[in-house]
Scaffold this motif. Structure first.
Motif, mmCIF file in Angstrom:
data_model
loop_
_atom_site.group_PDB
_atom_site.id
_atom_site.type_symbol
_atom_site.label_atom_id
_atom_site.label_comp_id
_atom_site.label_asym_id
_atom_site.label_seq_id
_atom_site.Cartn_x
_atom_site.Cartn_y
_atom_site.Cartn_z
ATOM 1 N N ASP A 71 0.280 34.955 -64.470
ATOM 2 C CA ASP A 71 -0.195 36.129 -64.206
ATOM 3 C C ASP A 71 -0.141 35.995 -62.360
ATOM 4 N N LYS A 72 -0.095 37.135 -61.583
ATOM 5 C CA LYS A 72 -0.500 36.571 -60.659
ATOM 6 C C LYS A 72 -1.038 36.101 -60.021
ATOM 7 N N TYR A 73 -1.230 35.298 -59.365
ATOM 8 C CA TYR A 73 -3.061 34.578 -58.426
ATOM 9 C C TYR A 73 -2.653 34.366 -56.830
ATOM 10 N N VAL A 74 -3.585 34.165 -56.194
ATOM 11 C CA VAL A 74 -3.621 33.671 -54.925
ATOM 12 C C VAL A 74 -3.793 32.726 -54.518
ATOM 13 N N ASN A 75 -4.011 31.935 -53.439
ATOM 14 C CA ASN A 75 -4.775 31.022 -53.155
ATOM 15 C C ASN A 75 -5.534 30.820 -52.065
ATOM 16 N N LEU A 76 -6.608 29.879 -51.242
ATOM 17 C CA LEU A 76 -6.615 30.459 -50.254
ATOM 18 C C LEU A 76 -7.146 29.644 -48.964
ATOM 19 N N ILE A 77 -6.787 29.232 -47.695
ATOM 20 C CA ILE A 77 -7.009 28.120 -47.124
ATOM 21 C C ILE A 77 -7.746 28.536 -45.975
ATOM 22 N N LYS A 78 -8.710 27.769 -45.705
ATOM 23 C CA LYS A 78 -9.828 27.043 -44.622
ATOM 24 C C LYS A 78 -9.696 25.893 -44.243
ATOM 25 N N LEU A 79 -9.792 25.878 -42.601
ATOM 26 C CA LEU A 79 -10.220 24.955 -42.023
ATOM 27 C C LEU A 79 -11.891 23.853 -42.812
ATOM 28 N N SER A 80 -11.927 22.617 -42.573
ATOM 29 C CA SER A 80 -12.392 21.979 -43.282
ATOM 30 C C SER A 80 -13.632 21.068 -42.109
ATOM 31 N N VAL A 81 -13.774 22.435 -40.832
ATOM 32 C CA VAL A 81 -14.864 21.622 -39.364
ATOM 33 C C VAL A 81 -15.608 20.520 -39.864
ATOM 34 N N GLY A 82 -15.554 19.693 -39.471
ATOM 35 C CA GLY A 82 -16.688 18.441 -39.282
ATOM 36 C C GLY A 82 -15.599 17.609 -40.395
ATOM 37 N N SER A 83 -15.095 18.110 -41.233
ATOM 38 C CA SER A 83 -13.852 16.830 -41.915
ATOM 39 C C SER A 83 -13.431 15.718 -41.452
ATOM 40 N N GLU A 84 -14.094 14.600 -41.487
ATOM 41 C CA GLU A 84 -12.673 14.192 -39.842
ATOM 42 C C GLU A 84 -11.087 13.263 -42.071
ATOM 43 N N SER A 85 -11.744 13.155 -42.924
ATOM 44 C CA SER A 85 -10.359 12.850 -44.071
ATOM 45 C C SER A 85 -10.846 13.398 -45.619
ATOM 46 N N VAL A 86 -10.200 13.626 -46.206
ATOM 47 C CA VAL A 86 -10.294 14.015 -47.447
ATOM 48 C C VAL A 86 -11.887 13.313 -48.071
#
Length: 143
Positions: free
Chosen positions: A2-17
């Motif tokens: 089935d069709k799906y879509v993702n989101l992309i977002k800046l992780s403001v304030g994060s220095e690393s994962v």
């Protein structure tokens, strides 16, 4: 599939994962379900597609570095009474191949064919590279 879509977002304030994970771990303790969430002003119009297998891809220091599966969207109201969307996330953070991303505001839709590949589990805990090297390797498509 089935069709799906993702989101992309800046992780403001994060220095690393790892700093993103640490922040989510401390923040999610506030909720009964103990799931991490990101609260945003806008409600995605493509909700059904997002909930059909989508993830949120996190941009950290100008580079897409990881993703989390989106479990649900919850309505929340702030002290100001304004309706907001809490994007409720799987606590499992999946590291991805690095991909450069210019700054943008809010979140954007990200088609599955445009997403960076997940890293193999064996590489998920590799030591992080310095930001400038990470960015340079992403620019030439090595990571």
């Amino acid at each position: 599939m089935d069709k799906y879509v993702n989101l992309i977002k800046l992780s403001v304030g994060s220095e690393s994962v790892d700093s993103l994970i640490a922040w989510q771990d401390s923040y999610r303790q506030r909720f009964d379900d103990r799931l991490p969430r990101h609260v945003t002003r806008m409600w995605p119009k493509r909700e059904a597609e997002i909930l059909n297998g989508g993830s949120i891809y996190w941009v950290i220091k100008g580079v897409v570095q990881c993703r989390q599966r989106i479990l649900r969207l919850d309505e929340v109201r702030g002290e100001d009474g304004i309706r907001r969307c809490a994007i409720v996330l799987d606590p499992d953070v999946v590291r991805t191949q690095n991909a450069l991303k210019r700054p943008f505001q809010g979140w954007r839709y990200l088609q599955p064919e445009d997403t960076p590949a997940d890293l193999p589990k064996s590489r998920a805990q590799d030591d992080a590279l310095p930001d400038d090297l990470n960015r340079a390797l992403a620019e030439i498509g090595v990571l």
